[in-house]
Design an enzyme around this catalytic site. Structure first.
Site, PDB file in Angstrom:
ATOM      1  N   LYS A  57      -2.703 -13.164  11.873  1.00  0.00           N
ATOM      2  CA  LYS A  57      -4.168 -13.257  11.841  1.00  0.00           C
ATOM      3  C   LYS A  57      -4.637 -14.400  10.949  1.00  0.00           C
ATOM      4  O   LYS A  57      -5.457 -15.230  11.335  1.00  0.00           O
ATOM      5  CB  LYS A  57      -4.782 -11.952  11.309  1.00  0.00           C
ATOM      6  N   THR A  58      -4.131 -14.410   9.720  1.00  0.00           N
ATOM      7  CA  THR A  58      -4.564 -15.424   8.756  1.00  0.00           C
ATOM      8  C   THR A  58      -4.064 -16.810   9.155  1.00  0.00           C
ATOM      9  O   THR A  58      -4.809 -17.789   9.125  1.00  0.00           O
ATOM     10  CB  THR A  58      -4.064 -15.062   7.347  1.00  0.00           C
ATOM     11  N   ARG A 103       1.710 -12.092  -1.893  1.00  0.00           N
ATOM     12  CA  ARG A 103       0.337 -12.295  -1.437  1.00  0.00           C
ATOM     13  C   ARG A 103      -0.385 -13.336  -2.282  1.00  0.00           C
ATOM     14  O   ARG A 103      -0.032 -13.589  -3.431  1.00  0.00           O
ATOM     15  CB  ARG A 103      -0.441 -10.978  -1.525  1.00  0.00           C
ATOM     16  N   ARG A 143       0.822  -1.200   0.000  1.00  0.00           N
ATOM     17  CA  ARG A 143       0.000   0.000   0.000  1.00  0.00           C
ATOM     18  C   ARG A 143       0.862   1.258   0.000  1.00  0.00           C
ATOM     19  O   ARG A 143       2.030   1.221   0.370  1.00  0.00           O
ATOM     20  CB  ARG A 143      -0.920   0.008   1.226  1.00  0.00           C
ATOM     21  N   SER A 185      -0.908  -6.554   9.483  1.00  0.00           N
ATOM     22  CA  SER A 185      -0.383  -7.504   8.514  1.00  0.00           C
ATOM     23  C   SER A 185       0.913  -8.124   9.022  1.00  0.00           C
ATOM     24  O   SER A 185       1.783  -7.422   9.543  1.00  0.00           O
ATOM     25  CB  SER A 185      -0.128  -6.809   7.175  1.00  0.00           C
TER      26      SER A 185
END
Length: 633
Positions: free
Chosen positions: A332-333, A411, A149, A328
């Site tokens: 979490k994932t 990603r 980003r 990030s």
């Protein structure tokens, strides 16, 4: 009463119609006379009648929200819905310059809408936007110059209700509405000039009470594939009368007047929260679209009394919901990909009166160091239907997830059903446990700590972690950072808006909050080592099955006031206590003092916020919990 009688008399004799009227206000869309004989003009304008301007704005927000909450009962009444935009919180009467472009992209001669997976896959290949990975049949793309980003090029339009609601600063940078319109028009004209554009119509938010219809128009076919993965796909019936609440456009257009308009560069990621419009130009990084929509929901939901969260969530066989907050790269994932539980979602959620719900329809996982043994569910999810970004292939054409020569922020996006144990409704009840994930680059936070309510609020608004290399442009190694609600880059409202909602939720539902360090142990980055994922999984399992509550806990430590279990089955007790994990005790103490000081320095920004100051003494460098221990002795 006499003033009211004078006003009524002016209505009845018609003299009020000769008065000058204000433009509709930003909260209720009401227009009022600015002068009437015998009536103080300050009384006629409520904003002038209040001495406490901040109190006035807060009360306007509250009443506007109550109006909107009440009108929800008419959500299935088409006649009433045509009126809703004329009431409090609407936009119909507030006259602001809109972008001078046609937003009806479905009328574009080359518009392709909600393309199926096989068809969009073939279009990507025909356009040479990507290639098939032989090993897993996923599509591989390169995002070009930007592999993360661009937070320094992110803007929000400063006008209307957003002017009063948004927490302006380095993260939520203001942009003039006229400038936004010029960028939006440039991007839209470019899209209209193309032979083909891709239109995705779908939803954000699994709860039908608060979901929004979202339209995303893109120049690149692979971006269409990405948003098809990431948002909630509509039924054929829902597409028939689809009307977008949020519209995001994304093109390769170059806005050449960026200097004249005061922008930082030709890259622009901007939102108009009043009109629910967004524009992405100058970057091909797909995460900008996802986070743009998330930012809009983080603005809208709390104003409706719904907690929005940058988190993953799972539900167990017994219906116990767990929520994992984190930036990030904090896990979490990874930690939500648990074969013993069902996945609600991996990144963005809401928490309303019924429980937790996913905002998305897919996952966007980091691929760096992806190992089928440690992360089997995510590894298996990378198959046909998935899109890999910036992953390097080895000499035999296989993904090398350990190759970071392009970026560490590799990603993979995939639809939710690529995880075999996903929760089909994307919803579950109220959580029993909330886990804050912090990637501590200093290596001094315990692997797990039990938080009081006040500590939970302190750590929520602090959002300490380390920026993991590659997640944003210019970050090449882990750096200590603080981010409100573990997602400050996407949180337009003041911290108190989220913290007060969170406090009411955890107190009402008896939720226990934990702080889990997924970063370093035995030393800071460069000296210590990263927490073993299997050890972290064991810790999380003990939280979720409740066994951790049976463990003995330490007293609050002198640097962070954190209490941690001194023993847990399968975990080395030296790892649980950071002071024992470090070989160099002097270096450990100095590092604790350094990080504690950084926490306190960050919290200074809340020094004028009474709500936040009430919890300040429970955090690092405070005395509240230490003093309570001393008093008990």
């Amino acid at each position: 009463i006499n003033a009211t009688r004078s006003i009524v008399a002016a209505i009845l004799d018609g003299s009020i119609n000769k008065a000058t009227f204000s433009r509709p206000d930003d909260f209720f869309q009401l227009s009022f006379p600015t002068n009437l004989p015998g009536i103080d003009s300050k009384v006629l304008d409520p904003s002038q009648a209040w001495a406490d301007k901040a109190g006035y704005i807060a009360t306007c927000r509250k009443l506007s929200t109550l109006y909107k909450d009440n009108f929800v009962k008419f959500e299935k009444n088409e006649f009433m819905q045509t009126l809703s935009q004329y009431g409090p919180g609407g936009e119909a009467l507030i006259q602001r310059p809109a972008p001078k472009v046609n937003l009806s992209f479905l009328k574009h001669d080359g518009a392709v809408r909600n393309v199926g997976y096989d068809e969009i896959r073939q279009i990507i290949l025909d356009n040479q936007e990507g290639a098939v990975v032989p090993e897993n049949d996923a599509i591989l793309v390169d995002t070009g110059k930007f592999t993360g980003r661009c937070p320094k090029d992110r803007y929000i339009v400063d006008s209307g209700a957003a002017h009063y609601n948004v927490a302006w600063g380095d993260i939520n940078k203001p942009i003039k509405e006229s400038t936004f319109n010029k960028v939006f028009e440039c991007c839209a004209r470019h899209l209209w000039s193309l032979d083909r554009v891709y239109v995705f119509d779908g939803f954000v938010g699994a709860s039908k009470r608060s979901r929004r219809a979202v339209r995303i128009v893109t120049e690149l076919a692979w971006h269409h594939h990405f948003v098809t993965n990431m948002f909630i796909r509509p039924t054929a019936e829902e597409l028939e009368d689809f009307k977008p609440d949020i519209t995001i456009i994304n093109s390769n257009a170059i806005f050449e007047q960026w200097k004249e308009e005061g922008l930082r560069s030709e890259t622009c990621v901007a939102l108009n929260l009043n009109r629910r419009l967004g524009v992405v130009t100058g970057t091909q990084y797909s995460g900008e679209m996802k986070k743009g929509v998330f930012s809009v929901m983080n603005y809208l939901l709390p104003l409706e009394g719904i907690m929005s969260m940058h988190c993953s969530a799972t539900v167990g066989p017994a219906g116990d919901t767990a929520v994992f907050f984190g930036l990030s790269g904090t896990g979490k994932t990874t930690l939500s990909a648990d074969t013993t539980r069902q996945l609600i979602g991996d990144d963005e959620h809401g928490w309303d009166k019924d429980g937790v719900f996913n905002l998305e329809g897919g996952c966007y996982a980091k691929m760096i160091d992806l190992n089928p043994e440690k992360e089997p569910l995510i590894h298996a999810a990378i198959r046909k239907g998935a899109v890999l970004e910036n992953v390097i292939l080895d000499s035999e054409g296989r993904p090398d997830y350990f190759d970071t020569s392009k970026t560490e922020n590799t990603r993979g996006s995939y639809p939710m059903w690529h995880i075999p144990n996903y929760e089909p409704t994307s919803q579950a009840g109220h959580p029993s446990n909330v886990i804050f994930l912090a990637c501590d680059a200093y290596g001094v936070l315990p692997p797990v700590s039990k938080l009081t309510t006040e500590q939970a609020l302190y750590h929520l608004v602090s959002g300490y972690t380390a920026k993991v290399a590659g997640t944003e442009q210019g970050v090449t190694e882990p750096t200590a950072t603080f981010s409100i609600c573990f997602g400050g880059a996407f949180m337009p409202l003041p911290a108190e808006a989220y913290a007060s909602l969170f406090k009411s939720k955890i107190e009402k539902h008896g939720v226990q909050v934990w702080l889990v360090n997924t970063g370093w142990t035995g030393g800071a980055y460069g000296v210590g080592k990263r927490m073993d994922i299997n050890a972290t999984r064991s810790i999380v399992a003990s939280i979720l099955d409740g066994s951790i509550q049976q463990a003995p806990f330490s007293q609050a430590d002198p640097y962070f006031q954190l209490s941690f279990p001194t023993t847990l089955p399968g975990i080395d007790s030296k790892v649980l206590d950071p002071s024992q994990a470090w070989a160099d005790n002097e270096a450990y103490i100095k590092t604790c003092e350094k990080l504690s000081a950084l926490y306190k320095e960050n919290f200074v920004k809340f020094e004028r916020d009474e709500f936040m100051q009430a919890v300040a003494e429970t955090g690092p460098g405070g005395r509240a919990l230490l003093d309570s221990v001393a008093e008990s002795k």
